[in-house]
Design a protein around this motif. Structure first.
Motif, short mmCIF file in Angstrom:
data_model
loop_
_atom_site.label_atom_id
_atom_site.label_comp_id
_atom_site.label_asym_id
_atom_site.label_seq_id
_atom_site.Cartn_x
_atom_site.Cartn_y
_atom_site.Cartn_z
N HIS A 33 0.84 -1.21 0.00
CA HIS A 33 0.00 0.00 0.00
C HIS A 33 0.87 1.25 0.00
CE1 HIS A 33 0.44 1.00 4.34
NE2 HIS A 33 0.72 -0.28 4.41
N ASP A 87 0.35 -7.19 12.64
CA ASP A 87 -0.26 -5.87 12.48
C ASP A 87 -0.50 -5.57 11.00
OD1 ASP A 87 -1.17 -3.31 13.18
OD2 ASP A 87 0.85 -2.48 13.31
N THR A 103 -4.25 0.96 13.74
CA THR A 103 -4.27 0.05 14.88
C THR A 103 -4.47 0.84 16.17
OG1 THR A 103 -2.42 -0.99 13.70
CG2 THR A 103 -3.05 -1.96 15.81
N GLY A 104 -5.53 0.52 16.92
CA GLY A 104 -5.72 1.12 18.24
C GLY A 104 -5.12 0.23 19.30
N ARG A 132 -16.95 2.99 14.41
CA ARG A 132 -15.59 3.15 13.85
C ARG A 132 -14.67 2.00 14.22
NH1 ARG A 132 -13.36 8.17 16.46
NH2 ARG A 132 -11.60 7.78 15.07
N LYS A 133 -15.15 1.08 15.03
CA LYS A 133 -14.26 0.04 15.57
C LYS A 133 -14.34 -1.26 14.76
CE LYS A 133 -15.76 0.77 19.88
NZ LYS A 133 -15.80 0.84 21.35
N LEU A 156 -7.85 -4.28 17.47
CA LEU A 156 -8.93 -3.32 17.30
C LEU A 156 -8.37 -2.20 16.44
CD1 LEU A 156 -11.69 -2.06 17.99
CD2 LEU A 156 -10.63 -1.07 20.02
N ILE A 158 -9.23 1.38 14.40
CA ILE A 158 -10.18 2.49 14.52
C ILE A 158 -10.20 3.24 13.19
CG2 ILE A 158 -10.83 4.54 15.85
CD1 ILE A 158 -10.52 2.11 17.68
N HIS A 164 -6.01 12.26 9.35
CA HIS A 164 -5.18 11.66 10.40
C HIS A 164 -3.72 11.62 9.96
CE1 HIS A 164 -3.99 8.67 13.53
NE2 HIS A 164 -3.22 8.20 12.56
N ARG A 188 -3.53 4.86 -2.18
CA ARG A 188 -3.26 3.72 -1.30
C ARG A 188 -2.22 4.02 -0.24
NH1 ARG A 188 -2.56 -1.89 -4.04
NH2 ARG A 188 -3.09 -2.60 -1.96
N GLU A 191 -4.29 4.60 2.25
CA GLU A 191 -5.31 3.56 2.36
C GLU A 191 -6.70 4.10 2.07
OE1 GLU A 191 -4.51 1.76 6.18
OE2 GLU A 191 -2.41 2.16 5.77
C1 LIG Z 1 -3.51 -3.24 0.67
C2 LIG Z 1 -3.11 -2.83 1.98
C3 LIG Z 1 -4.06 -1.87 2.58
C4 LIG Z 1 -3.57 -1.21 3.80
C5 LIG Z 1 -2.74 -1.98 4.72
C6 LIG Z 1 -2.35 -1.21 5.89
C7 LIG Z 1 -1.56 -1.99 6.86
C8 LIG Z 1 -1.14 -1.14 7.97
C9 LIG Z 1 -0.73 -1.94 9.13
C10 LIG Z 1 -0.12 -1.13 10.16
C11 LIG Z 1 -1.14 -0.29 10.84
C12 LIG Z 1 -0.48 0.58 11.81
O1 LIG Z 1 0.56 0.29 12.29
S1 LIG Z 1 -1.27 2.01 12.20
C13 LIG Z 1 -0.08 2.86 13.15
C14 LIG Z 1 -0.16 2.58 14.64
N1 LIG Z 1 -1.35 3.21 15.19
C15 LIG Z 1 -1.40 4.52 15.46
O2 LIG Z 1 -0.46 5.30 15.22
C16 LIG Z 1 -2.68 5.04 16.08
C17 LIG Z 1 -2.39 6.08 17.16
N2 LIG Z 1 -3.64 6.40 17.89
C18 LIG Z 1 -4.47 7.35 17.44
O3 LIG Z 1 -4.16 8.09 16.49
C19 LIG Z 1 -5.77 7.50 18.17
O4 LIG Z 1 -5.69 7.02 19.49
C20 LIG Z 1 -6.92 6.76 17.42
C21 LIG Z 1 -7.09 7.30 15.99
C22 LIG Z 1 -6.67 5.22 17.33
C23 LIG Z 1 -8.22 6.94 18.20
O5 LIG Z 1 -8.41 8.32 18.46
P1 LIG Z 1 -9.78 9.08 18.16
O6 LIG Z 1 -10.01 9.15 16.70
O7 LIG Z 1 -9.73 10.38 18.92
O8 LIG Z 1 -10.91 8.16 18.72
P2 LIG Z 1 -11.32 7.81 20.22
O9 LIG Z 1 -12.57 8.58 20.52
O10 LIG Z 1 -10.18 7.91 21.16
O11 LIG Z 1 -11.65 6.25 20.06
C24 LIG Z 1 -12.74 5.80 19.25
C25 LIG Z 1 -13.30 4.55 19.90
O12 LIG Z 1 -12.25 3.55 19.91
C26 LIG Z 1 -11.92 3.18 21.24
N3 LIG Z 1 -10.48 3.03 21.34
C27 LIG Z 1 -9.52 3.85 20.86
N4 LIG Z 1 -8.30 3.38 21.13
C28 LIG Z 1 -8.48 2.24 21.83
C29 LIG Z 1 -7.60 1.30 22.42
N5 LIG Z 1 -6.28 1.42 22.34
N6 LIG Z 1 -8.13 0.23 23.05
C30 LIG Z 1 -9.47 0.08 23.15
N7 LIG Z 1 -10.37 0.95 22.60
C31 LIG Z 1 -9.88 2.01 21.97
C32 LIG Z 1 -12.42 4.32 22.12
O13 LIG Z 1 -12.72 3.86 23.42
C33 LIG Z 1 -13.67 4.75 21.37
O14 LIG Z 1 -14.71 3.84 21.66
P3 LIG Z 1 -16.23 4.32 21.81
O15 LIG Z 1 -16.22 5.35 22.90
O16 LIG Z 1 -16.61 4.89 20.49
O17 LIG Z 1 -16.97 3.08 22.17
#
Ligand SMILES: CCCCCCCCCCCC(=O)SCCNC(=O)CCNC(=O)[C@H](O)C(C)(C)COP(=O)(O)OP(=O)(O)OC[C@H]1O[C@@H](n2cnc3c(N)ncnc32)[C@H](O)[C@@H]1OP(=O)(O)O
Length: 194
Positions: A33, A87, A103-104, A132-133, A156, A158, A164, A188, A191
């Motif tokens: 991607h 992941d 990834t959350g 969104r989950k 999980l 998000i 973002h 892509r 994504e």
């Molecule tokens: C072909 C190939 C294609 C594509 C292929 C792609 C492959 C990629 C693979 C790698 C992917 C990665 O590594 S991604 C990179 C690593 N991840 C990150 O950098 C994310 C960093 N975190 C963030 O930016 C943020 O915390 C978010 C976006 C995840 C959430 O923030 P937000 O948007 O403000 O939302 P928020 O209100 O906090 O959360 C929304 C809902 O999710 C829940 N929630 C949020 N985080 C969590 C958590 N850790 N554990 C439990 N629950 C959670 C909340 O309780 C809430 O539930 P409710 O109250 O609604 O019930």
């Protein structure tokens, strides 16, 4: 011991995932991607170069070969690298939903050591969606696609908007990705449904 935390249990009103009508056909390689993705990009010499393939429904299979660059202990894959493989595989599922998500939470069971030179055969599926989950699980097997399980992952993701990445990514890379003349590759990288 295996199992997941409450945060990875879908709520009672979660719904089954819906495969996007334009998702790649079962058996089709998804391709990288983003060229510089550590998980799948060809532009990362020490990356995983993981290759994922669409399956039936909202499932994917993927393969990743453990190289000497991926060691933690002598001759064995680093646990963090194996988590990266999980992941990446789990993340690629979102392409079948055509949802942009990050990834959350990611939980991992390490069941067997994975030696250098091993091909890790991964399979993953989205199990439920709630707003969104996106809830998903994956397994990684060694010795063949039907071999013993070495790792399991539970995640999980998000759903996020493309902002973002634009708001949080380093400007140099964002600019480079956005000025890619290839429209599909440009989409892509973030994504996004092209
Ligand atoms: C072909 C190939 C294609 C594509 C292929 C792609 C492959 C990629 C693979 C790698 C992917 C990665 O590594 S991604 C990179 C690593 N991840 C990150 O950098 C994310 C960093 N975190 C963030 O930016 C943020 O915390 C978010 C976006 C995840 C959430 O923030 P937000 O948007 O403000 O939302 P928020 O209100 O906090 O959360 C929304 C809902 O999710 C829940 N929630 C949020 N985080 C969590 C958590 N850790 N554990 C439990 N629950 C959670 C909340 O309780 C809430 O539930 P409710 O109250 O609604 O019930």
């Amino acid at each position: 011991m295996t199992g997941t935390s409450a945060a990875l249990t879908p709520p009672a009103d979660a719904i089954p995932p819906v495969r996007h009508p334009e998702a790649p056909a079962p058996g089709e390689l998804l391709g990288a991607h983003y060229e510089h993705c550590f998980g799948c990009g060809g532009g990362q010499p020490h990356g995983l170069h993981l290759a994922a393939r669409a399956g039936e429904g909202v499932t994917v299979t993927a393969e990743f070969t453990v190289t000497p660059d991926h060691q933690g202990a002598p001759g064995l894959a680093h646990g963090g690298v194996l988590a990266t493989a999980l992941d990446e595989t789990l993340g690629s599922l979102n392409w079948l939903l055509r949802v942009i998500a990050v990834t959350g939470r990611l939980e991992t069971d390490y069941v067997r050591p994975v030696p250098v030179g091993t091909v890790l055969h991964l399979e993953a599926e989205v199990t439920a969606v709630s707003g969104r989950k996106i809830y998903s699980t994956a397994t990684g097997r060694i010795g063949g696609p039907d071999g013993p399980v070495a790792v399991r992952g539970y995640a999980l993701f998000i759903e996020v908007k493309v902002d973002h990445f634009i708001d949080n990514g380093r400007p140099e890379e964002i600019q480079a990705a956005m000025s890619d003349p290839d429209q599909v590759r440009r989409a892509r990288a973030f994504e996004v449904n092209p």
